[in-house]
Motif scaffolding. Structure first.
Motif, mmCIF file in Angstrom:
data_model
loop_
_atom_site.group_PDB
_atom_site.id
_atom_site.type_symbol
_atom_site.label_atom_id
_atom_site.label_comp_id
_atom_site.label_asym_id
_atom_site.label_seq_id
_atom_site.Cartn_x
_atom_site.Cartn_y
_atom_site.Cartn_z
ATOM 1 N N LYS A 29 0.828 -1.209 0.000
ATOM 2 C CA LYS A 29 0.000 0.000 0.000
ATOM 3 C C LYS A 29 0.862 1.258 0.000
ATOM 4 N N THR A 30 1.940 1.235 0.762
ATOM 5 C CA THR A 30 2.844 2.390 0.798
ATOM 6 C C THR A 30 3.515 2.578 -0.563
ATOM 7 N N ILE A 31 3.972 1.502 -1.156
ATOM 8 C CA ILE A 31 4.606 1.591 -2.485
ATOM 9 C C ILE A 31 3.602 2.113 -3.508
ATOM 10 N N SER A 32 2.368 1.635 -3.432
ATOM 11 C CA SER A 32 1.326 2.105 -4.340
ATOM 12 C C SER A 32 1.060 3.595 -4.145
ATOM 13 N N GLU A 33 1.010 4.049 -2.880
ATOM 14 C CA GLU A 33 0.811 5.482 -2.602
ATOM 15 C C GLU A 33 1.896 6.319 -3.277
ATOM 16 N N LEU A 34 3.125 5.859 -3.163
ATOM 17 C CA LEU A 34 4.247 6.614 -3.733
ATOM 18 C C LEU A 34 4.211 6.604 -5.265
ATOM 19 N N LYS A 35 3.943 5.446 -5.839
ATOM 20 C CA LYS A 35 3.911 5.336 -7.305
ATOM 21 C C LYS A 35 2.750 6.095 -7.923
ATOM 22 N N GLU A 36 1.575 5.977 -7.287
ATOM 23 C CA GLU A 36 0.345 6.523 -7.861
ATOM 24 C C GLU A 36 -0.016 7.925 -7.345
ATOM 25 N N HIS A 37 0.770 8.447 -6.426
ATOM 26 C CA HIS A 37 0.579 9.803 -5.894
ATOM 27 C C HIS A 37 -0.787 10.000 -5.229
ATOM 28 N N TYR A 38 -1.071 9.169 -4.266
ATOM 29 C CA TYR A 38 -2.299 9.343 -3.495
ATOM 30 C C TYR A 38 -1.996 9.068 -2.025
ATOM 31 N N ILE A 39 -2.959 9.338 -1.181
ATOM 32 C CA ILE A 39 -2.828 9.064 0.252
ATOM 33 C C ILE A 39 -3.847 7.997 0.620
ATOM 34 N N TRP A 40 -3.357 6.925 1.228
ATOM 35 C CA TRP A 40 -4.204 5.810 1.635
ATOM 36 C C TRP A 40 -5.017 6.218 2.857
ATOM 37 N N PHE A 41 -6.338 6.012 2.787
ATOM 38 C CA PHE A 41 -7.220 6.245 3.921
ATOM 39 C C PHE A 41 -7.719 4.891 4.397
ATOM 40 N N SER A 42 -7.459 4.569 5.639
ATOM 41 C CA SER A 42 -7.946 3.312 6.221
ATOM 42 C C SER A 42 -9.423 3.435 6.542
ATOM 43 N N ASP A 43 -10.125 2.312 6.455
ATOM 44 C CA ASP A 43 -11.492 2.331 6.964
ATOM 45 C C ASP A 43 -11.416 2.120 8.477
ATOM 46 N N ARG A 44 -12.444 2.460 9.174
ATOM 47 C CA ARG A 44 -12.358 2.448 10.634
ATOM 48 C C ARG A 44 -12.157 1.033 11.188
ATOM 49 N N ASN A 45 -12.550 0.008 10.454
ATOM 50 C CA ASN A 45 -12.387 -1.360 10.938
ATOM 51 C C ASN A 45 -10.947 -1.844 10.913
ATOM 52 N N SER A 46 -10.068 -1.144 10.199
ATOM 53 C CA SER A 46 -8.676 -1.576 10.147
ATOM 54 C C SER A 46 -7.756 -0.683 10.985
ATOM 55 N N LEU A 47 -8.331 0.131 11.848
ATOM 56 C CA LEU A 47 -7.522 0.977 12.721
ATOM 57 C C LEU A 47 -6.937 0.149 13.861
ATOM 58 N N ASN A 48 -5.873 0.671 14.463
ATOM 59 C CA ASN A 48 -5.188 -0.093 15.506
ATOM 60 C C ASN A 48 -5.879 -0.053 16.868
ATOM 61 N N ASP A 49 -6.927 0.726 17.004
ATOM 62 C CA ASP A 49 -7.652 0.808 18.264
ATOM 63 C C ASP A 49 -9.139 0.713 17.948
ATOM 64 N N GLU A 50 -9.796 -0.308 18.478
ATOM 65 C CA GLU A 50 -11.213 -0.526 18.168
ATOM 66 C C GLU A 50 -12.112 0.606 18.669
ATOM 67 N N LEU A 51 -11.588 1.472 19.515
ATOM 68 C CA LEU A 51 -12.381 2.604 19.998
ATOM 69 C C LEU A 51 -12.286 3.812 19.069
ATOM 70 N N ASP A 52 -11.289 3.839 18.184
ATOM 71 C CA ASP A 52 -11.138 4.962 17.258
ATOM 72 C C ASP A 52 -12.364 5.083 16.367
ATOM 73 N N SER A 53 -12.922 6.272 16.296
ATOM 74 C CA SER A 53 -14.047 6.571 15.393
ATOM 75 C C SER A 53 -15.182 5.569 15.520
ATOM 76 N N ASN A 54 -15.413 5.078 16.699
ATOM 77 C CA ASN A 54 -16.406 4.032 16.903
ATOM 78 C C ASN A 54 -17.820 4.617 16.945
ATOM 79 N N PRO A 55 -18.676 4.230 15.982
ATOM 80 C CA PRO A 55 -20.034 4.782 15.939
ATOM 81 C C PRO A 55 -20.895 4.388 17.138
#
Length: 194
Positions: A29-55
């Motif tokens: 994903k990092t290599i793709s970001e660099l090659k394709e010139h974009y910023i990867w946005f994670s969905d909330r389910n793949s964050l490192n803390d289950e409380l982050d952005s928890n609806p």
């Protein structure tokens, strides 16, 4: 010897507004970001803390005035006469409240999340977000794209995430702070899935 804190040096890394940095692990994903010139946005389910952005911490306001405001706002935007007639006949504020509450989770989950820092010298962030210092730190000048970076706000580390009442019509931006609070324990977790 170069000291990156000496901002007068020609090779110094500029830090502070408008410069922001993003730690990334050594993966596809990092290599793709660099090659394709974009910023990867994670969905909330793949964050490192289950409380982050928890609806689960967002509850629709039960204030009768807010419920009526929600009902009236939706009713006035229904253009189809048949739909409007059905709405008027079958919908009341309680039923609308119940229906609208089911939309909070999909709404919160529709946001992608990308984390930045203003300073490159943060050993904990290097460890956690660049896979134990094996990744990279990307440097952005946020003034080059103010529209994209307009939502960059400081992260607040709190002892616990508290439930908040959301007034969708009178305070539509009140939900935003959900994305900028993290538990102090959450930073310590290392089971990351980027």
């Amino acid at each position: 010897m170069l000291n990156i804190f000496n901002q007068d040096h020609d090779l110094a890394i500029p830090m502070g507004i408008p410069h922001v940095f993003r730690f990334r692990p050594p993966n596809e994903k990092t290599i793709s970001e660099l090659k394709e010139h974009y910023i990867w946005f994670s969905d909330r389910n793949s964050l490192n803390d289950e409380l982050d952005s928890n609806p689960e911490f967002v509850k629709l306001s039960t204030n009768p005035e807010e419920q009526k405001l929600l009902y009236d706002t939706i009713a006035e935007h229904i253009l189809d006469p048949k739909v409007k007639a059905y709405f008027d006949k079958h919908m009341n504020t309680e039923r609308l409240q119940e229906f609208a509450s089911t939309k909070i989770k999909p709404f919160v989950s529709s946001f992608g999340i990308a984390c930045f820092t203003m300073y490159t010298i943060n050993e904990k962030l290097w460890d956690i977000y660049s896979e134990n210092n094996k990744g990279v730190c990307l440097h952005f000048d946020s003034s080059n794209d103010p529209k994209f970076f307009h939502n960059i706000l400081p992260m607040f580390y709190v002892s616990e995430i508290k439930e908040r009442e959301y007034s969708a019509i009178s305070q539509p931006n009140h939900i935003i702070d959900l994305f900028y609070k993290k538990t102090k324990n959450g930073l310590m977790k290392k089971n990351l899935d980027f």
